[in-house]
Design a protein around this motif. Structure first.
Motif, PDB file in Angstrom:
ATOM      1  N   UNK A  20       0.697  -1.233  -0.055  1.00 14.33           N
ATOM      2  CA  UNK A  20       0.016   0.004   0.082  1.00 14.33           C
ATOM      3  C   UNK A  20       0.660   1.246  -0.045  1.00 14.33           C
ATOM      4  N   UNK A  21       2.015   1.074   0.614  1.00 16.60           N
ATOM      5  CA  UNK A  21       2.774   2.392   0.654  1.00 16.60           C
ATOM      6  C   UNK A  21       3.526   2.534  -0.794  1.00 16.60           C
ATOM      7  N   UNK A  51       3.142   5.808  -3.381  1.00 21.52           N
ATOM      8  CA  UNK A  51       4.641   6.324  -4.139  1.00 21.52           C
ATOM      9  C   UNK A  51       4.173   6.297  -5.658  1.00 21.52           C
ATOM     10  N   UNK A  52       3.345   5.376  -6.113  1.00 21.57           N
ATOM     11  CA  UNK A  52       3.235   5.544  -7.472  1.00 21.57           C
ATOM     12  C   UNK A  52       2.431   6.473  -7.652  1.00 21.57           C
ATOM     13  N   UNK A  53       1.481   6.855  -7.156  1.00 19.79           N
ATOM     14  CA  UNK A  53       0.438   7.932  -7.148  1.00 19.79           C
ATOM     15  C   UNK A  53       1.106   9.275  -7.035  1.00 19.79           C
ATOM     16  N   UNK A  61      14.035  -7.035 -16.619  1.00 16.07           N
ATOM     17  CA  UNK A  61      13.375  -6.123 -17.766  1.00 16.07           C
ATOM     18  C   UNK A  61      12.502  -5.230 -16.840  1.00 16.07           C
ATOM     19  N   UNK A  62      12.141  -3.996 -17.379  1.00 14.43           N
ATOM     20  CA  UNK A  62      11.233  -3.263 -16.452  1.00 14.43           C
ATOM     21  C   UNK A  62       9.853  -3.508 -16.688  1.00 14.43           C
ATOM     22  N   UNK A  63       9.271  -4.315 -17.467  1.00 17.52           N
ATOM     23  CA  UNK A  63       7.889  -4.370 -18.024  1.00 17.52           C
ATOM     24  C   UNK A  63       7.407  -3.135 -18.562  1.00 17.52           C
ATOM     25  N   UNK A  64       6.222  -3.188 -18.719  1.00 21.59           N
ATOM     26  CA  UNK A  64       5.263  -1.978 -19.239  1.00 21.59           C
ATOM     27  C   UNK A  64       5.094  -0.844 -18.278  1.00 21.59           C
ATOM     28  N   UNK A  65       6.452  -0.202 -17.960  1.00 22.80           N
ATOM     29  CA  UNK A  65       6.524   0.754 -16.704  1.00 22.80           C
ATOM     30  C   UNK A  65       6.310   2.085 -17.548  1.00 22.80           C
ATOM     31  N   UNK A  66       6.584   2.461 -18.841  1.00 16.28           N
ATOM     32  CA  UNK A  66       6.490   3.571 -19.274  1.00 16.28           C
ATOM     33  C   UNK A  66       7.548   4.816 -18.747  1.00 16.28           C
ATOM     34  N   UNK A  67       8.722   4.200 -18.356  1.00 14.28           N
ATOM     35  CA  UNK A  67       9.595   5.128 -17.934  1.00 14.28           C
ATOM     36  C   UNK A  67       9.568   5.350 -16.374  1.00 14.28           C
ATOM     37  N   UNK A  68       8.549   4.818 -15.559  1.00 14.30           N
ATOM     38  CA  UNK A  68       8.208   5.280 -14.234  1.00 14.30           C
ATOM     39  C   UNK A  68       8.789   4.312 -13.461  1.00 14.30           C
ATOM     40  N   UNK A  69       9.742   4.406 -12.854  1.00 14.68           N
ATOM     41  CA  UNK A  69      10.408   3.537 -11.776  1.00 14.68           C
ATOM     42  C   UNK A  69       9.390   2.668 -11.032  1.00 14.68           C
ATOM     43  N   UNK A  70       8.570   3.315 -10.186  1.00 17.10           N
ATOM     44  CA  UNK A  70       7.816   2.643  -9.293  1.00 17.10           C
ATOM     45  C   UNK A  70       6.751   1.720  -9.921  1.00 17.10           C
ATOM     46  N   UNK A  71       6.456   1.732 -11.220  1.00 14.86           N
ATOM     47  CA  UNK A  71       5.721   0.878 -11.960  1.00 14.86           C
ATOM     48  C   UNK A  71       6.366  -0.491 -12.695  1.00 14.86           C
ATOM     49  N   UNK A 130       7.450  -3.351  -7.895  1.00  6.64           N
ATOM     50  CA  UNK A 130       6.173  -4.033  -7.353  1.00  6.64           C
ATOM     51  C   UNK A 130       6.530  -5.515  -6.646  1.00  6.64           C
ATOM     52  N   UNK A 131       7.511  -6.141  -7.202  1.00  8.59           N
ATOM     53  CA  UNK A 131       7.956  -7.413  -6.523  1.00  8.59           C
ATOM     54  C   UNK A 131       8.739  -7.244  -5.142  1.00  8.59           C
ATOM     55  N   UNK A 132       9.459  -6.213  -5.227  1.00  9.47           N
ATOM     56  CA  UNK A 132      10.150  -5.707  -3.804  1.00  9.47           C
ATOM     57  C   UNK A 132       9.203  -5.576  -2.709  1.00  9.47           C
ATOM     58  N   UNK A 133       8.123  -4.637  -3.411  1.00 10.44           N
ATOM     59  CA  UNK A 133       6.985  -4.108  -2.376  1.00 10.44           C
ATOM     60  C   UNK A 133       6.322  -5.233  -1.953  1.00 10.44           C
ATOM     61  N   UNK A 134       5.885  -6.360  -2.787  1.00 10.98           N
ATOM     62  CA  UNK A 134       4.844  -7.312  -2.403  1.00 10.98           C
ATOM     63  C   UNK A 134       5.686  -8.283  -1.856  1.00 10.98           C
ATOM     64  N   UNK A 135       6.893  -8.768  -2.097  1.00 13.12           N
ATOM     65  CA  UNK A 135       7.597  -9.957  -1.666  1.00 13.12           C
ATOM     66  C   UNK A 135       9.039  -9.703  -0.490  1.00 13.12           C
ATOM     67  N   UNK A 136       9.472  -8.584  -0.963  1.00 14.83           N
ATOM     68  CA  UNK A 136      10.694  -8.065  -0.392  1.00 14.83           C
ATOM     69  C   UNK A 136      11.974  -8.139  -1.076  1.00 14.83           C
TER      70      UNK A 136
END
Length: 482
Positions: A13-14, A18-20, A101-111, A116-122
């Motif tokens: 959630x945090x 950050x994404x927002x 690989x960044x995935x479809x993040x459109x240049x936004x690091x938090x996307x 996402x994986x580190x936020x979800x799983x550590x």
């Protein structure tokens, strides 16, 4: 299938906060600016309709929203969490791409996937991760849909698209209920089989379907194949994936027949996976693009070593190199595979055809007969005899924004307002719409082209809005004039 443990928690959630904040810093999504003319019944048409909510659909829709094209709708025939191939016919354990690989993040690091994986799983889980399990990748894409607020309508099948000079008429079906939509632009983000489907060689008898054969792209009931002897034609990655899956699910034996005397050894796709190829391919002339693509197509790619080891762990797996299939037919209740230099044929309880995808600009299912008006490479370029490749000639010849072009001018007005963002774009644009590494490049290219074309199309009302804009700048100064 490993999708890891539940991920709801304060850390995620945090991260979403950050994404927002990152999007707020960037000022995206921008305010809506296109000003479409209403349809004849007064309804406001959809500015951009995206067909497919997988990786490419997410990326291109997000890029459009970021640019202030907010009247967007995304349709996907699957239920939530089942978009794309990852939990259906992509039967490998993990993605083939590196986890970095960044995935479809459109240049936004938090996307990015990693964020996402580190936020979800550590972070420790990230360090321990080798490659991305398919189910985890799907959870990431689902998260992107949610955190970006993408307007996805699931369970909706696009039945037909009738191209129009100003508006496309899109016939859809949801829960058996038909609906007609009007859209100014359509993006077909329909995956590898989106322009031609699975390729069934002529030597495979169609009468084998549905009880004795399936393509690797089909929905295969592996539970039904328990205890059976399976034959597989083809030696590409998906053929190996299906061999391993069948044996892991209880098949008695799998025999794979490969035409080549040895497997390809070098994945040239990895050697061409850098920004030069992504940004430069479409700048090459037709002869250069054709020659380069023919080379990559000729050398082929080996199955990943992880996939090979997965199949070889099964004691009842048998691979037969240098065994070209001459004919596959029905013989009673079994599939008979006749190999070159052999007679009688080998019998199997079921046959899996792993021969890849057919690419044909004239076989885009949503367009129906209108596909016949699509320009293909064979309509635009004649290679030298040494590089003649009939299959490459059927690839669609796309414009700079991935737009379809007419074979003959005036045959199908409005066709260039339909954009094809799937593997069929590879000859025109390189592999940016085929695989994860180039997904952001394709999204930016398509969305930029659409933004420019909508601005040009709407310039009259946009100009009127500009002239009507009357926010005074100097009202608080002594120089204000009413």
């Amino acid at each position: 299938m490993n999708d890891h443990s539940p991920i709801e928690g304060e850390r995620l959630r945090a991260h979403e906060r950050r994404v927002a904040r990152d999007l707020e810093y960037l000022g995206v999504p921008a305010a809506n600016w296109p000003l479409p003319e209403p349809a004849a019944d007064g309804a406001v048409p959809i500015d951009v309709l995206v067909v497919g909510a997988g990786m490419n659909g997410i990326a291109v829709a997000s890029s459009l929203l970021f640019k202030g094209i907010r009247n967007v709708r995304i349709l996907d025939r699957n239920p939530p969490g089942r978009e794309g191939p990852w939990l259906s016919f992509a039967r490998m354990d993990t993605l083939r791409s590196p986890k970095t690989l960044p995935g479809p993040a459109l240049g936004v690091p938090s996307l990015t996937f990693r964020a996402w994986y580190e936020a979800a799983f550590g972070e420790a889980a990230w360090d321990a991760l080798y490659k991305i399990p398919n189910a985890v990748w799907v959870r990431y894409l689902t998260w992107l849909q949610r955190v970006l607020g993408l307007p996805v309508q699931h369970g909706t099948r696009v039945v037909a698209i009738a191209p129009g000079e100003r508006l496309h008429t899109v016939e859809t079906e949801r829960d058996g209920v038909p609906q007609t939509l009007l859209a100014r632009r359509v993006i077909l983000a329909t995956g590898r089989g989106g322009a031609g489907g699975g390729w069934i060689p002529s030597f495979v008898d169609q009468a084998l379907w549905p009880d004795l054969a399936a393509h690797t792209n089909d929905d295969i009931d592996f539970e039904r194949l328990k205890g059976q002897a399976i034959g597989i034609v083809g030696g590409g990655a998906s053929a190996w994936d299906n061999a391993a899956t069948a044996l892991e699910r209880g098949a008695a034996r799998v025999d794979m027949y490969v035409r080549r005397p040895h497997l390809p050894q070098i994945n040239k796709g990895r050697g061409s996976s850098h920004p030069g190829y992504y940004y430069g391919w479409s700048a090459l002339d037709d002869a250069e693009r054709w020659a380069l693509f023919a080379y990559l197509n000729d050398v082929q790619a080996p199955p990943p070593h992880e996939t090979v080891h997965r199949a070889l762990r099964q004691p009842n797996f048998h691979v037969h190199l240098g065994k070209a299939t001459r004919r596959a037919t029905r013989e009673g209740d079994r599939a008979a595979v006749l190999l070159a230099g052999e007679d009688p044929p080998r019998l199997h309880d079921f046959l899996i055809v792993g021969t890849g995808f057919a690419i044909d600009g004239g076989a885009i299912p949503e367009l129906g007969n209108a596909s016949g008006f699509v320009a293909r490479w064979q309509d635009r370029y004649e290679p030298p005899d040494t590089l003649a490749r009939q299959d490459l000639g059927r690839y669609p010849y796309l414009g700079p924004g991935f737009e379809l072009l007419e074979r003959e001018a005036g045959e199908c007005p409005g066709l260039n307002r339909i954009h094809l963002v799937n593997h069929a774009a590879a000859l025109s644009h390189g592999a940016v719409a085929s695989d994860i590494p180039g997904v952001n490049v394709a999204a930016e290219r398509v969305s930029t082209a659409i933004a420019a074309s909508l601005f040009k199309e709407d310039i009259e009302p946009i100009r009127q809005a500009l002239e009507a804009f009357d926010e005074p700048e100097l009202e608080s100064t002594p120089f204000f004039v009413r």
